[in-house]
Design a protein around this motif. Structure first.
Motif, PDB file in Angstrom:
ATOM      1  N   TYR A  60       0.414  -1.385  -0.092  1.00  0.00           N
ATOM      2  CA  TYR A  60       0.082  -0.557  -0.008  1.00  0.00           C
ATOM      3  C   TYR A  60       0.979   1.382  -0.031  1.00  0.00           C
ATOM      4  O   TYR A  60       1.892   1.431   0.115  1.00  0.00           O
ATOM      5  CB  TYR A  60      -1.216   0.090   0.960  1.00  0.00           C
ATOM      6  CG  TYR A  60       0.051  -0.414   2.916  1.00  0.00           C
ATOM      7  CD1 TYR A  60       0.583   0.748   3.525  1.00  0.00           C
ATOM      8  CD2 TYR A  60       0.146  -1.536   2.890  1.00  0.00           C
ATOM      9  CE1 TYR A  60       0.554   0.313   4.656  1.00  0.00           C
ATOM     10  CE2 TYR A  60       0.267  -1.295   4.555  1.00  0.00           C
ATOM     11  CZ  TYR A  60       0.824  -0.836   5.400  1.00  0.00           C
ATOM     12  OH  TYR A  60       1.588  -1.180   6.236  1.00  0.00           O
ATOM     13  N   PRO A  61       0.450   2.226  -0.567  1.00  0.00           N
ATOM     14  CA  PRO A  61       1.451   3.655  -0.211  1.00  0.00           C
ATOM     15  C   PRO A  61       2.230   4.160   0.788  1.00  0.00           C
ATOM     16  O   PRO A  61       0.847   4.080   1.696  1.00  0.00           O
ATOM     17  CB  PRO A  61       0.670   5.060  -0.389  1.00  0.00           C
ATOM     18  CG  PRO A  61      -1.115   4.309  -1.532  1.00  0.00           C
ATOM     19  CD  PRO A  61      -1.142   2.412  -0.681  1.00  0.00           C
ATOM     20  N   GLY A  62       3.556   4.087   0.729  1.00  0.00           N
ATOM     21  CA  GLY A  62       4.065   4.156   2.272  1.00  0.00           C
ATOM     22  C   GLY A  62       4.043   2.827   2.892  1.00  0.00           C
ATOM     23  O   GLY A  62       4.678   3.321   4.391  1.00  0.00           O
ATOM     24  N   ASP A  82       4.116  10.946   3.650  1.00  0.00           N
ATOM     25  CA  ASP A  82       3.413  11.680   4.701  1.00  0.00           C
ATOM     26  C   ASP A  82       2.470  10.166   4.478  1.00  0.00           C
ATOM     27  O   ASP A  82       1.758  10.256   3.767  1.00  0.00           O
ATOM     28  CB  ASP A  82       3.272  12.500   4.462  1.00  0.00           C
ATOM     29  CG  ASP A  82       1.973  12.985   5.883  1.00  0.00           C
ATOM     30  OD1 ASP A  82       2.144  12.527   6.798  1.00  0.00           O
ATOM     31  OD2 ASP A  82       1.191  13.884   5.248  1.00  0.00           O
ATOM     32  N   ILE A  83       2.175   9.517   6.043  1.00  0.00           N
ATOM     33  CA  ILE A  83       0.955   8.170   6.207  1.00  0.00           C
ATOM     34  C   ILE A  83      -0.413   9.032   6.023  1.00  0.00           C
ATOM     35  O   ILE A  83      -1.403   8.692   5.010  1.00  0.00           O
ATOM     36  CB  ILE A  83       1.158   7.704   6.971  1.00  0.00           C
ATOM     37  CG1 ILE A  83       2.456   6.678   6.774  1.00  0.00           C
ATOM     38  CG2 ILE A  83      -0.214   6.378   6.727  1.00  0.00           C
ATOM     39  CD1 ILE A  83       2.642   5.787   5.864  1.00  0.00           C
ATOM     40  N   GLY A  84      -0.450  10.123   6.515  1.00  0.00           N
ATOM     41  CA  GLY A  84      -1.683  10.880   6.919  1.00  0.00           C
ATOM     42  C   GLY A  84      -1.992  11.617   5.558  1.00  0.00           C
ATOM     43  O   GLY A  84      -2.726  11.972   5.758  1.00  0.00           O
ATOM     44  N   GLY A  85      -0.678  11.689   4.766  1.00  0.00           N
ATOM     45  CA  GLY A  85      -1.788  12.483   3.339  1.00  0.00           C
ATOM     46  C   GLY A  85      -2.445  11.514   2.452  1.00  0.00           C
ATOM     47  O   GLY A  85      -2.439  11.765   1.311  1.00  0.00           O
ATOM     48  N   ILE A 110      -3.837   3.838   8.725  1.00  0.00           N
ATOM     49  CA  ILE A 110      -2.895   4.375  10.190  1.00  0.00           C
ATOM     50  C   ILE A 110      -3.098   3.360  11.343  1.00  0.00           C
ATOM     51  O   ILE A 110      -1.574   3.195  11.391  1.00  0.00           O
ATOM     52  CB  ILE A 110      -3.735   5.651  10.433  1.00  0.00           C
ATOM     53  CG1 ILE A 110      -3.954   6.744   9.257  1.00  0.00           C
ATOM     54  CG2 ILE A 110      -2.679   6.080  11.588  1.00  0.00           C
ATOM     55  CD1 ILE A 110      -2.536   6.832   8.569  1.00  0.00           C
ATOM     56  N   ASP A 111      -4.326   2.749  11.222  1.00  0.00           N
ATOM     57  CA  ASP A 111      -4.392   1.522  12.354  1.00  0.00           C
ATOM     58  C   ASP A 111      -3.439   0.398  11.911  1.00  0.00           C
ATOM     59  O   ASP A 111      -2.618  -0.127  12.699  1.00  0.00           O
ATOM     60  CB  ASP A 111      -5.699   1.177  12.653  1.00  0.00           C
ATOM     61  CG  ASP A 111      -5.527   0.074  13.945  1.00  0.00           C
ATOM     62  OD1 ASP A 111      -5.265   0.150  14.806  1.00  0.00           O
ATOM     63  OD2 ASP A 111      -6.225  -1.272  13.314  1.00  0.00           O
ATOM     64  N   LEU A 112      -3.346   0.020  10.690  1.00  0.00           N
ATOM     65  CA  LEU A 112      -2.828  -0.940  10.731  1.00  0.00           C
ATOM     66  C   LEU A 112      -0.815  -0.897  10.567  1.00  0.00           C
ATOM     67  O   LEU A 112      -0.276  -1.336  11.158  1.00  0.00           O
ATOM     68  CB  LEU A 112      -2.781  -0.908   8.505  1.00  0.00           C
ATOM     69  CG  LEU A 112      -1.760  -1.802   7.750  1.00  0.00           C
ATOM     70  CD1 LEU A 112      -1.831  -3.346   8.547  1.00  0.00           C
ATOM     71  CD2 LEU A 112      -2.515  -2.313   6.020  1.00  0.00           C
TER      72      LEU A 112
END
Length: 372
Positions: A75-77, A92-95, A109-111
């Motif tokens: 997955y991305p990031g 930036d995972i939050g992005g 995010i939890d993963l």
């Protein structure tokens, strides 16, 4: 042959059932009270009911043993799988926003925070329009040891109500079908001023409707009662004319609350479609009947009066729309269909229609007496 229409005109929802599982049991995936729009695995629940007429429906059941090789989830990031490998510091995972067509991305995010790179996936062949059930998966490591797998107890990302955790509904759908313009747009809402349910046709056959204006010929053939006239001399006596009704508008269709007997003979409250008449003319004129298919009900070759279940309508009203959709199936063949959709309304209809009106006018000028 025209396909079956699963739209319930009295509750303004779709109701449909699709056979699944053992035909002798009569299991089905039930699409219950769907308001139109997107249909996916989460839109249906599994139910068990006896087959109609005592005859079992046919269903294809295929069992297959497969051997496959798991791979790491990408997955991305995602963290790099190798140790001491330099990763991109600009990630930036939050992005990365969640993908609306893939629910699992909302847990990204939890993963990352909980299991890092310890997630693996393996392919399982399946056919669309089928129910996939995975029986007793087993993992064999590099040393030849085997480990049986079991779904998590009490938790599943894609669980369907009525099915166990090892079953997955593989629903055939289009991710991004082409949507045509609205061909019918109807606003439904309760008007506290007139104490009636109104169905307002705003668009029919792709055209916006506007109240027609009376032509001079129509006005001459059927004059309007007490046209507004506030002229006259100061102190002149006022003159009033009784008008049965005023303010009726074309394409506004009232629904009257009534108790009608149901299939079991028990009376049920329903909103029943009525027809408005223009009472402001010398002779009452019927206003146009509904032409939108959303407000018409057909039983075979016969058209019946439209009824609506009162609990279907919220206080803010609803919007009904019909439009065309176009897509292609897995073989590239074109598919064209019309759909209905029900959404909440933020602007319920209201009207200033009045009955038993004393309209203000002028004292009629007396005609001169004929010569003797």
């Amino acid at each position: 042959m025209r396909p079956a229409d699963h739209w319930q005109s009295d509750e303004l929802v779709y109701e449909a059932g699709f056979p699944v599982g053992d035909p002798a049991v009569g299991g089905q995936l039930r699409l219950h009270r769907h308001r139109g729009g997107r249909v996916d695995w989460f839109a249906a629940d599994a139910e068990t009911s006896p087959p109609a007429g005592g005859a079992a429906a046919t269903a294809d059941r295929v069992s297959q043993a497969i051997t496959c090789y798991p791979t790491q989830l990408q997955y991305p990031g995602a963290p790099l799988p190798r140790w001491w490998e330099i990763e991109d510091a600009a990630v930036d995972i939050g992005g990365y926003p969640p993908d609306t067509s893939h629910f699992a991305t909302t847990l990204l995010i939890d993963l990352i925070a909980s299991h890092s790179d310890d997630w693996f996936v393996f392919p399982v062949p399946a056919q669309a329009e089928h129910l996939l059930t995975v029986h007793q998966p087993t993992v064999t490591d590099g040393f030849g040891r085997t480990y049986p797998l079991a779904p998590p107890a009490g938790w599943s990302l894609f669980r369907t109500t009525g099915l166990d955790g090892s079953s997955l509904v593989v629903w055939l759908r289009t991710l991004m079908p082409l949507e045509g313009p609205v061909i019918e747009h109807v606003l439904l809402g309760l008007d506290e001023y007139s104490d009636v349910l109104w169905a307002v046709e705003q668009q029919v056959a792709g055209h916006t409707l506007a109240s027609p204006e009376r032509t001079p010929a129509e006005e001459a053939a059927n004059p309007t009662f007490a046209l507004p006239d506030r002229g006259g001399e100061p102190g002149e006596r006022q003159w009033f004319t009784y008008v049965p009704g005023r303010g009726q508008t074309a394409y506004w269709h009232p629904y009257e609350s009534d108790d009608l007997p149901g299939a079991d003979g028990v009376p049920r409250r329903r909103f029943v479609q009525r027809r408005m008449a223009d009472l402001s003319c010398t002779r009452p004129e019927l206003l146009p009947a509904p032409t939108a298919e959303l407000l018409r009900v057909r039983q075979g070759a016969t058209e019946i009066v439209h009824e609506i279940e009162p609990t279907t309508l919220p206080s803010i009203g609803v919007v009904l729309e019909r439009r065309y959709h176009f897509a292609r199936d897995v073989l590239g063949r074109p598919l064209l269909w019309r759909s209905r959709r029900r959404t909440p309304s933020l602007n319920p209809p209201g009207t200033t229609m009045r009955f038993d009106v004393l309209a203000e006018g002028r004292v009629p000028t007396p005609s001169p007496a004929p010569p003797l």
